[in-house]
Design an enzyme around this catalytic site. Structure first.
Site, PDB file in Angstrom:
ATOM      1  N   GLU A  65     -14.066  -2.608  -3.535  1.00 39.75           N
ATOM      2  CA  GLU A  65     -14.029  -2.880  -4.978  1.00 39.75           C
ATOM      3  C   GLU A  65     -13.906  -1.580  -5.775  1.00 39.75           C
ATOM      4  O   GLU A  65     -13.221  -1.535  -6.801  1.00 39.75           O
ATOM      5  CB  GLU A  65     -15.258  -3.678  -5.418  1.00 39.75           C
ATOM      6  CG  GLU A  65     -15.374  -5.075  -4.783  1.00 39.75           C
ATOM      7  CD  GLU A  65     -14.127  -5.947  -4.924  1.00 39.75           C
ATOM      8  OE1 GLU A  65     -13.412  -5.826  -5.943  1.00 39.75           O
ATOM      9  OE2 GLU A  65     -13.855  -6.753  -3.999  1.00 39.75           O
ATOM     10  N   GLU A 105      -4.246  -4.085  -4.372  1.00 43.46           N
ATOM     11  CA  GLU A 105      -4.888  -4.243  -3.068  1.00 43.46           C
ATOM     12  C   GLU A 105      -4.598  -3.057  -2.154  1.00 43.46           C
ATOM     13  O   GLU A 105      -5.396  -2.721  -1.283  1.00 43.46           O
ATOM     14  CB  GLU A 105      -4.436  -5.567  -2.431  1.00 43.46           C
ATOM     15  CG  GLU A 105      -5.259  -6.016  -1.245  1.00 43.46           C
ATOM     16  CD  GLU A 105      -6.699  -6.396  -1.599  1.00 43.46           C
ATOM     17  OE1 GLU A 105      -7.043  -6.473  -2.804  1.00 43.46           O
ATOM     18  OE2 GLU A 105      -7.488  -6.587  -0.665  1.00 43.46           O
ATOM     19  N   HIS A 132     -10.356  -0.682  -6.049  1.00 41.02           N
ATOM     20  CA  HIS A 132      -9.718  -1.406  -7.156  1.00 41.02           C
ATOM     21  C   HIS A 132     -10.071  -0.747  -8.497  1.00 41.02           C
ATOM     22  O   HIS A 132      -9.222  -0.536  -9.356  1.00 41.02           O
ATOM     23  CB  HIS A 132     -10.232  -2.847  -7.212  1.00 41.02           C
ATOM     24  CG  HIS A 132      -9.602  -3.782  -6.224  1.00 41.02           C
ATOM     25  ND1 HIS A 132      -8.247  -3.978  -6.150  1.00 41.02           N
ATOM     26  CD2 HIS A 132     -10.139  -4.591  -5.274  1.00 41.02           C
ATOM     27  CE1 HIS A 132      -7.985  -4.880  -5.200  1.00 41.02           C
ATOM     28  NE2 HIS A 132      -9.109  -5.254  -4.653  1.00 41.02           N
TER      29      HIS A 132
HETATM   30 ZN    ZN Z   1      -9.306  -6.667  -3.140  1.00 40.50          ZN
END
Ligand code: ZN
Length: 501
Positions: free
Chosen positions: A266, A295, A269
């Protein structure tokens, strides 16, 4: 900047603000909102969604767009001005095809479905979720119809997450990937040196896991002045402009990998969104290039960095300090092999790198059949289980560990799953280029120096926001289009070494 472009940006700023407000409510819904808030929240999200959509498709916006288009004519095609207008045109034209009533209905249905899904998943009972999912599938088919004619009913859905990508292209890349991944997994299972991962399946105190995860992502470069972490059922990242990008994590006291690698994922991201040029905030370029590129960033930090030997050369002693009873007498190599164990398993977010894409291809095929009308929602659990057997050689014991495990369908996000696998491929393509540009990358990672890597990503990927479409961005940075080869090479090298193939 010209006056007309300035006006277009002002108009778009309102859309971005309404969407960010909806984003904060959505974040709250999945973190702190009490269950009783569900009905009210569904209405609030529907209202904000309708207002944002109305603003985006308004005649005023259309006029501002036409005026800005004539104003920027003749400028460098790669200038921020031209790209802003071009992206605005694309968003406007797409949104104009979708009635505001559909948007409001979609937000309402999915907000309610979220809670039904949570309960169905907790009780492992698909039948509770069947009716709302049926509504969502129907709404998604209606959505595709707004974009007719198309080559494939799935194209308009895919395009929302992966601008410019077509279903046939994804099928082609997956067609190249799937036999290779299946044979790699078979080789590992049949003749690889077995890996024992008992060391990561001990009891690990949740607060200590939390602290360690925060320490790691801070070291990677996640800026907590512009971010925070909370808990949720399903980990996610939610950004409301470059100044506020939040992550969530879930914890399993009996399994170290869940939170540790989930947090790195995360944070990958979040660092992407934090790295977008702040001048793009509240403009059409202020979002990321696509979900696959998104991603690629999370998977890169989670796997290419977080699950590398180099990373743990630098960090393992610290981990042993935090969990001396569990890992004090476990050597680095045993730990490295344990966190990279390949084993067909049930849960996508916990799948190893070698089997992960198989989870995605299964979902991709089921989504296509649902959208084509070749699969009924009521038959979905059975279709899931039989395909799971075919792809991964096992059948889930219940729906919670099978068809109900992911949040995406309850949120109506059909077309999203393939971007995970595409993200792996893009990560490998970027990684190959990064290793050329930063020859001593491994040494830097061993020394917990991530600044050069993050700087490279900021410069080549993050700062552009959605200025370039994903394939264009990839070609500019790596000199090649989307291909499965670097990823397959990466998997072969890494797991060939670990499993002695
Ligand atoms: Zn992801």
């Amino acid at each position: 900047m010209g006056e007309r472009l300035e006006e277009l940006r002002r108009q778009f700023g309102v859309v971005a603000d309404l969407e960010a407000a909806g984003g904060v409510l959505g974040w709250d819904q999945q973190t702190y909102m009490p269950p009783g808030g569900a009905q009210g929240r569904a209405m609030q999200l529907a209202t904000l969604g309708r207002l944002a959509h109305q603003q985006l498709v308004s005649d005023k916006m259309g006029a501002a767009l036409v005026a800005a288009e004539s104003e920027v004519e003749g400028l460098d095609p790669d200038s921020d001005e031209i790209r802003t207008v071009r992206k605005a045109r694309r968003d406007f034209d797409k949104a104009r095809k979708v009635p505001s009533e559909w948007v409001a209905e979609f937000r309402r249905v999915t907000a309610l479905a979220h809670h039904v899904w949570e309960k169905a998943r907790a009780e492992s009972d698909f039948s509770q979720f069947q009716a709302p999912l049926g509504e969502i599938v129907k709404l998604r088919r209606d959505y595709a119809d707004f974009f007719a004619p198309f080559d494939h009913v799935y194209d308009p859905l895919l395009d929302d997450f992966e601008p410019g990508m077509k279903t046939t292209e994804v099928k082609a890349v997956f067609g190249e990937l799937r036999p290779e991944q299946i044979s790699l997994v078979q080789e590992i299972v049949e003749r690889g040196t077995p890996v024992d991962d008992a060391v990561v399946h001990q009891q690990f105190d949740e607060q200590k896991q939390w602290n360690l995860g925060m320490e790691v992502v801070k070291a990677l470069g996640y800026d907590l002045e512009r971010g925070r972490q909370d808990k949720s059922v399903h980990p996610f990242t939610s950004g409301f402009g470059t100044g506020d990008v939040r992550i969530t994590t879930r914890f399993d006291q009996g399994f170290l990998n869940t939170a540790l690698f989930g947090t790195m994922h995360e944070a990958g991201h979040a660092m992407y969104e934090q790295g977008v040029n702040p001048e793009f905030d509240r403009t059409p370029l202020g979002i990321t290039a696509s979900l696959a590129v998104h991603e690629s960033q999370s998977r890169m930090w989670e796997n290419f960095v977080g699950r590398s030997r180099a990373f743990w050369v630098g960090f393992y002693r610290r981990l042993q300090e935090v969990f001396p009873g569990q890992l004090g007498s476990v050597n680095l190599e045993t730990f490295y092999r344990a966190i990279n164990k390949v084993q067909p398993s049930l849960i996508r977010v916990e799948a190893d790198e070698a089997t992960y894409n198989l989870h995605i291809m299964l979902r991709f095929e089921l989504e296509i059949e649902l959208m084509e009308g070749n699969l009924e929602v009521s038959d979905l659990p059975e279709a899931w289980n039989s395909r799971f057997q075919e792809f991964l050689g096992m059948v889930p014991p219940d729906d919670a560990k099978g068809v109900l495990q992911d949040i995406h369908w309850s949120a109506g996000m059909f077309g999203y799953f393939p971007t995970y696998a595409l993200g792996n491929l893009i990560a490998a393509q970027l990684w190959a280029k990064i290793k050329q540009d930063i020859p001593d990358l491994d040494r830097k990672i061993e020394n917990a120096q991530f600044g050069d890597l993050l700087g490279w990503l900021r410069e080549n990927v993050h700062r552009h926001g959605s200025k370039f479409e994903p394939v264009e961005l990839l070609a500019t940075v790596t000199g090649s289009g989307l291909t499965a080869k670097p990823y397959l090479r990466y998997l072969r090298e890494k797991f060939g070494d670990i499993y002695g193939l």
